[in-house]
Design a protein around this motif. Structure first.
Motif, PDB file in Angstrom:
ATOM      1  N   GLN A   1       0.806  -1.220   0.000  1.00  0.00           N
ATOM      2  CA  GLN A   1       0.000   0.000   0.000  1.00  0.00           C
ATOM      3  C   GLN A   1       0.836   1.265   0.000  1.00  0.00           C
ATOM      4  O   GLN A   1       0.316   2.352   0.243  1.00  0.00           O
ATOM      5  CB  GLN A   1      -0.905   0.004   1.236  1.00  0.00           C
ATOM      6  CG  GLN A   1      -1.830  -1.185   1.272  1.00  0.00           C
ATOM      7  CD  GLN A   1      -2.629  -1.214   2.548  1.00  0.00           C
ATOM      8  OE1 GLN A   1      -3.358  -0.283   2.847  1.00  0.00           O
ATOM      9  NE2 GLN A   1      -2.473  -2.275   3.312  1.00  0.00           N
TER      10      GLN A   1
ATOM     11  N   PHE B   1       2.381   4.605  -0.653  1.00  0.00           N
ATOM     12  CA  PHE B   1       1.776   5.668  -1.449  1.00  0.00           C
ATOM     13  C   PHE B   1       2.588   6.962  -1.410  1.00  0.00           C
ATOM     14  O   PHE B   1       3.051   7.440  -2.444  1.00  0.00           O
ATOM     15  CB  PHE B   1       0.344   5.914  -0.967  1.00  0.00           C
ATOM     16  CG  PHE B   1      -0.338   7.076  -1.628  1.00  0.00           C
ATOM     17  CD1 PHE B   1      -0.856   6.947  -2.905  1.00  0.00           C
ATOM     18  CD2 PHE B   1      -0.439   8.298  -0.988  1.00  0.00           C
ATOM     19  CE1 PHE B   1      -1.481   8.016  -3.530  1.00  0.00           C
ATOM     20  CE2 PHE B   1      -1.063   9.374  -1.598  1.00  0.00           C
ATOM     21  CZ  PHE B   1      -1.586   9.223  -2.871  1.00  0.00           C
TER      22      PHE B   1
ATOM     23  N   ALA C   1      -0.858   1.486  -5.290  1.00  0.00           N
ATOM     24  CA  ALA C   1      -1.754   2.366  -4.528  1.00  0.00           C
ATOM     25  C   ALA C   1      -1.914   3.713  -5.232  1.00  0.00           C
ATOM     26  O   ALA C   1      -2.983   4.329  -5.196  1.00  0.00           O
ATOM     27  CB  ALA C   1      -1.224   2.582  -3.118  1.00  0.00           C
ATOM     28  N   MET C   2      -0.849   4.148  -5.882  1.00  0.00           N
ATOM     29  CA  MET C   2      -0.897   5.425  -6.579  1.00  0.00           C
ATOM     30  C   MET C   2      -1.723   5.310  -7.864  1.00  0.00           C
ATOM     31  O   MET C   2      -2.519   6.202  -8.187  1.00  0.00           O
ATOM     32  CB  MET C   2       0.524   5.845  -6.905  1.00  0.00           C
ATOM     33  CG  MET C   2       0.630   7.289  -7.257  1.00  0.00           C
ATOM     34  SD  MET C   2       2.308   7.703  -7.676  1.00  0.00           S
ATOM     35  CE  MET C   2       1.966   9.088  -8.736  1.00  0.00           C
TER      36      MET C   2
ATOM     37  N   TYR D   1      -5.269   5.285  -6.817  1.00  0.00           N
ATOM     38  CA  TYR D   1      -5.674   6.632  -6.404  1.00  0.00           C
ATOM     39  C   TYR D   1      -5.970   7.500  -7.640  1.00  0.00           C
ATOM     40  O   TYR D   1      -6.985   8.194  -7.695  1.00  0.00           O
ATOM     41  CB  TYR D   1      -4.570   7.265  -5.548  1.00  0.00           C
ATOM     42  CG  TYR D   1      -4.766   8.742  -5.310  1.00  0.00           C
ATOM     43  CD1 TYR D   1      -5.551   9.188  -4.254  1.00  0.00           C
ATOM     44  CD2 TYR D   1      -4.174   9.693  -6.135  1.00  0.00           C
ATOM     45  CE1 TYR D   1      -5.757  10.535  -4.030  1.00  0.00           C
ATOM     46  CE2 TYR D   1      -4.372  11.044  -5.930  1.00  0.00           C
ATOM     47  CZ  TYR D   1      -5.163  11.462  -4.878  1.00  0.00           C
ATOM     48  OH  TYR D   1      -5.368  12.792  -4.664  1.00  0.00           O
ATOM     49  N   GLU D   2      -5.098   7.431  -8.619  1.00  0.00           N
ATOM     50  CA  GLU D   2      -5.293   8.291  -9.799  1.00  0.00           C
ATOM     51  C   GLU D   2      -6.502   7.858 -10.624  1.00  0.00           C
ATOM     52  O   GLU D   2      -7.219   8.698 -11.154  1.00  0.00           O
ATOM     53  CB  GLU D   2      -4.021   8.308 -10.647  1.00  0.00           C
ATOM     54  CG  GLU D   2      -2.887   8.992  -9.907  1.00  0.00           C
ATOM     55  CD  GLU D   2      -1.788   9.513 -10.811  1.00  0.00           C
ATOM     56  OE1 GLU D   2      -1.113  10.462 -10.395  1.00  0.00           O
ATOM     57  OE2 GLU D   2      -1.579   8.970 -11.922  1.00  0.00           O
TER      58      GLU D   2
ATOM     59  N   PHE E   1      -9.508   9.141  -8.261  1.00  0.00           N
ATOM     60  CA  PHE E   1      -9.709  10.528  -7.862  1.00  0.00           C
ATOM     61  C   PHE E   1      -9.115  11.547  -8.830  1.00  0.00           C
ATOM     62  O   PHE E   1      -9.211  12.744  -8.604  1.00  0.00           O
ATOM     63  CB  PHE E   1      -9.178  10.738  -6.445  1.00  0.00           C
ATOM     64  CG  PHE E   1      -9.830   9.806  -5.461  1.00  0.00           C
ATOM     65  CD1 PHE E   1     -11.155   9.979  -5.095  1.00  0.00           C
ATOM     66  CD2 PHE E   1      -9.137   8.729  -4.928  1.00  0.00           C
ATOM     67  CE1 PHE E   1     -11.775   9.120  -4.207  1.00  0.00           C
ATOM     68  CE2 PHE E   1      -9.740   7.859  -4.043  1.00  0.00           C
ATOM     69  CZ  PHE E   1     -11.069   8.053  -3.683  1.00  0.00           C
TER      70      PHE E   1
ATOM     71  N   GLN F   1      -7.336   0.499   0.557  1.00  0.00           N
ATOM     72  CA  GLN F   1      -7.790   0.816  -0.804  1.00  0.00           C
ATOM     73  C   GLN F   1      -9.170   0.247  -1.097  1.00  0.00           C
ATOM     74  O   GLN F   1      -9.891   0.759  -1.937  1.00  0.00           O
ATOM     75  CB  GLN F   1      -6.794   0.261  -1.832  1.00  0.00           C
ATOM     76  CG  GLN F   1      -5.578   1.114  -2.045  1.00  0.00           C
ATOM     77  CD  GLN F   1      -4.565   0.965  -0.926  1.00  0.00           C
ATOM     78  OE1 GLN F   1      -4.665   0.069  -0.100  1.00  0.00           O
ATOM     79  NE2 GLN F   1      -3.610   1.863  -0.882  1.00  0.00           N
TER      80      GLN F   1
ATOM     81  N   TYR G   1     -15.329   7.544   0.265  1.00  0.00           N
ATOM     82  CA  TYR G   1     -15.314   8.858  -0.378  1.00  0.00           C
ATOM     83  C   TYR G   1     -16.696   9.194  -0.939  1.00  0.00           C
ATOM     84  O   TYR G   1     -17.200  10.307  -0.775  1.00  0.00           O
ATOM     85  CB  TYR G   1     -14.264   8.898  -1.489  1.00  0.00           C
ATOM     86  CG  TYR G   1     -14.133  10.254  -2.135  1.00  0.00           C
ATOM     87  CD1 TYR G   1     -13.260  11.196  -1.613  1.00  0.00           C
ATOM     88  CD2 TYR G   1     -14.894  10.593  -3.252  1.00  0.00           C
ATOM     89  CE1 TYR G   1     -13.142  12.441  -2.185  1.00  0.00           C
ATOM     90  CE2 TYR G   1     -14.782  11.839  -3.834  1.00  0.00           C
ATOM     91  CZ  TYR G   1     -13.906  12.768  -3.301  1.00  0.00           C
ATOM     92  OH  TYR G   1     -13.795  13.994  -3.866  1.00  0.00           O
TER      93      TYR G   1
ATOM     94  N   PHE H   1      -2.394  10.522   2.846  1.00  0.00           N
ATOM     95  CA  PHE H   1      -3.379  10.017   1.885  1.00  0.00           C
ATOM     96  C   PHE H   1      -4.770  10.596   2.138  1.00  0.00           C
ATOM     97  O   PHE H   1      -5.411  11.135   1.240  1.00  0.00           O
ATOM     98  CB  PHE H   1      -3.421   8.484   1.949  1.00  0.00           C
ATOM     99  CG  PHE H   1      -4.267   7.874   0.870  1.00  0.00           C
ATOM    100  CD1 PHE H   1      -3.742   7.646  -0.391  1.00  0.00           C
ATOM    101  CD2 PHE H   1      -5.577   7.530   1.113  1.00  0.00           C
ATOM    102  CE1 PHE H   1      -4.509   7.084  -1.388  1.00  0.00           C
ATOM    103  CE2 PHE H   1      -6.367   6.969   0.121  1.00  0.00           C
ATOM    104  CZ  PHE H   1      -5.828   6.747  -1.134  1.00  0.00           C
TER     105      PHE H   1
ATOM    106  N   LEU I   1      -6.808  13.467  -0.080  1.00  0.00           N
ATOM    107  CA  LEU I   1      -8.062  13.013  -0.662  1.00  0.00           C
ATOM    108  C   LEU I   1      -9.221  13.951  -0.326  1.00  0.00           C
ATOM    109  O   LEU I   1     -10.026  14.285  -1.185  1.00  0.00           O
ATOM    110  CB  LEU I   1      -8.352  11.603  -0.120  1.00  0.00           C
ATOM    111  CG  LEU I   1      -9.489  10.828  -0.734  1.00  0.00           C
ATOM    112  CD1 LEU I   1      -9.265  10.676  -2.222  1.00  0.00           C
ATOM    113  CD2 LEU I   1      -9.567   9.451  -0.087  1.00  0.00           C
TER     114      LEU I   1
END
Lengths: 321, 276
Positions: free
Chosen positions: A248, A250, A269-270, A273-274, A277, B119, B126, B211, B215
């Motif tokens: 995980q 990041f 994890a990145m 995320y991309e 979000f 994750q 969210y 993180f 976010l």
């Protein structure tokens, strides 16, 4: 985990010793109270863990951009990920490389340091503090900034190398070395793993070493026959959590390298995320999350299965090797 | 004689190793006072310290000073630490002392959640906070701490509570105390040292929990110190001296707490965490 289980069985034997009648009365009175006390966690678990897990599973079969309602697409996300997404393959292999190197490195270093710190000499607290210190701050964005500067092309590291006549590279801007730099940063923060090893070392009964000395065992022999088996439950704990944690990673990738150059540090994890979000592909990201969960769960299961061959529990009476 | 020599060897190797570990931090302090031209030189201390790095860095954003970002972060931390410590104690008492149906089951679930990659839950969380209109507020950052403060802390405290002799509870029961009374008057006072550990860890981990911050917080007005630093890093022409100065300041609260409560820290997990 196992540590908790051991402690649990201990409490059970304690309650058994109470008179039966008194015990049953107390238990019935405690039914409600028990749930009242754990209710904050239970509520949080249902609301912020269980429900999101279920929803994430559902979303992984949909297309969802937050703006419109999710559209059911069946297994499209998974099919696309596995057949048509080079970035997925790349980031997964980068992450595997990261885990493969950083977990054993960290375990090895923290064990060695814990052994060195497990001595009764003056000023030991000072050494422990100094060595723990980088781990205290290591995960912060501040250290990521520091790292980015130190390992830059004309950064500090290359200046020192120049003294020795070595021409450094741009550690972060070179795809061959960027991942190694992040692994190094991760290893530098071995403190909490080390503290757990240290706690484990303190639990090893001194008599074992003493009687081994009587039998004429040398240092290496004692380490292999006493320290390692006695530490194996702690080693197992650190290994399992280390693998899960490394998958995980990041912040360091996000700040220091931004996943680059040419995706050489694009950690999973990145990537996730991309997708979620930055591109708002919530369904796709959820599918990625479930793939991650499956990988981590599989590795953990393998770990648990393998543990019976190398993890030694005193309570077994030494049945395992 | 032999032990003296081995002690000396230990001292020598440990000092050397401590020095290597701390070296980047030492360099950092010097670098935060350097001019841009001096930064890449392998010297530790600059010829003339640039204290302006600190004052200019403090004002790097046109609209806010770092005081604003520190204030934001501390406000968030106040909620996190209070919520985490209070609810972790309550939940841990339930698991550590009370007998109720499915206790073992729920406790296993609790331990399992420690292994769940964040994750998996982050996207629906969210979405949830977005629907409730809490995105770009501190609620998504602080609220989760009010649900027991995290599995790891509950586990830590349960281990600690189990090491408290049950005789104390039974004596209090004979005196007519209820389970609530026992929690408040017997267990909670004895739990204090462990709660300090929980508070410290909560503080430091939420400070670094980049993180969640990146976010959920999007307007500069609400930025934490970490996000402000990121904004600094993303500038086109980074003033490295100033950035390193502000980064150094940003770790100061964690470092202060670490040194004030050092005993709790390194010894803390050693004694409370793994009492098997």
């Amino acid at each position: 985990m196992t540590i908790g289980v051991i402690a649990d069985s201990k409490t059970r034997t304690q309650t058994k010793s109470m008179p039966v009648k008194e015990k049953s009365k107390r238990i019935s009175g405690q039914q409600l109270a028990g749930y009242i006390f754990i209710s904050p966690w239970l509520l949080g678990f249902l609301l912020l863990t269980l429900w999101p897990i279920a929803q994430s599973f559902y979303l992984s079969f949909t297309e969802y951009s937050l703006l419109e309602d999710p559209v059911w697409t069946g297994t499209d996300n998974y099919v696309n990920i596995f057949t048509d997404d080079a970035t997925f393959t790349k980031s997964l292999s980068v992450t595997f490389m990261f885990v493969l190197f950083s977990v054993p490195l960290k375990l090895f270093f923290s064990l060695m340091v814990a052994i060195a710190l497990n001595k009764n000499i003056k000023g030991m607290n000072l050494y422990r503090t100094a060595i723990y210190f980088p781990s205290l701050i290591g995960g912060s964005i501040a250290v990521a900034a520091l790292w980015r500067n130190m390992f830059g092309l004309d950064g500090y590291v290359n200046q020192v190398l120049a003294w020795f006549g070595i021409e450094g590279v741009g550690w972060i801007s070179n795809p061959d070395t960027s991942l190694g730099t992040l692994i190094l940063l991760n290893t530098w923060q071995f403190g909490s793993t080390m503290v757990i090893f240290l706690a484990g070392l303190k639990q090893v009964p001194q008599e074992l070493y003493e009687s081994a000395s009587v039998d004429g065992a040398g240092k290496v022999r004692k380490f292999i026959s006493i320290t390692l088996p006695m530490l194996s439950p702690v080693m197992f704990f650190n290994l399992v959590l280390g693998i899960i944690g490394s998958f995980q990673t990041f912040t360091s990738a996000f700040i220091i390298t931004k996943g680059g150059p040419i995706n050489s540090t694009y950690m999973y994890a990145m990537f996730l995320y991309e997708k979620a979000f930055k591109h708002y592909q919530m369904g796709y990201a959820s599918a990625l999350a479930w793939i991650l969960l499956s990988i981590v769960a599989l590795l953990t299961l393998i770990n648990f299965a393998a543990s019976r061959y190398w993890v030694f529990y005193e309570s077994d009476g030494g049945k395992t090797k | 004689m032999n032990t003296l020599r081995s002690n000396l060897t230990s001292h020598f190797s440990l000092s050397a190793f401590s020095f290597i570990m701390l070296y980047p931090v030492i360099w950092w302090v010097g670098a935060s006072l350097k001019k841009a031209e001096e930064l890449s030189l392998p010297t530790i201390w600059p010829k003339t310290p640039m204290w302006e790095n600190y004052s200019n860095g403090w004002h790097f954003s046109a609209d806010y000073t770092f005081a604003h970002f520190f204030g934001n972060t501390l406000l968030m931390e106040l909620g996190n630490v209070l919520g985490g410590v209070a609810t972790a104690a309550i939940v841990a008492y339930g698991f550590g002392r009370l007998n109720f149906k499915l206790r073992g089951f729920w406790f296993s679930i609790l331990l399992l959640t420690m292994m769940l990659p964040g994750q998996v839950t982050v996207v629906p969380q969210y979405i949830l906070f977005n629907k409730l209109g809490f995105v770009d507020s501190y609620v998504p950052l602080v609220l989760p701490h009010f649900f027991g403060g995290g599995a790891f802390f509950i586990f830590l405290l349960v281990q600690f509570i189990r090491s408290i002799p049950r005789d104390l509870d039974e004596a209090a029961t004979i005196d007519g105390a209820s389970v609530y009374g026992i929690f408040w008057r017997v267990v909670l006072p004895l739990l204090k040292p462990a709660l300090v550990t929980v508070g410290i860890f909560t503080f430091i981990w939420s400070w670094d929990d980049f993180f969640a911050q990146v976010l959920y917080l999007s307007s500069v007005d609400k930025f934490t110190v970490g996000l402000a630093l990121r904004m600094f890093i993303d500038q086109f022409d980074i003033q490295w001296g100033q950035l390193l100065a502000m980064s150094l300041l940003s770790i100061l609260p964690s470092v202060l707490i670490f040194f004030l409560a050092q005993k709790h820290f390194v010894e803390g997990i050693a004694t409370t965490g793994l009492k098997g």
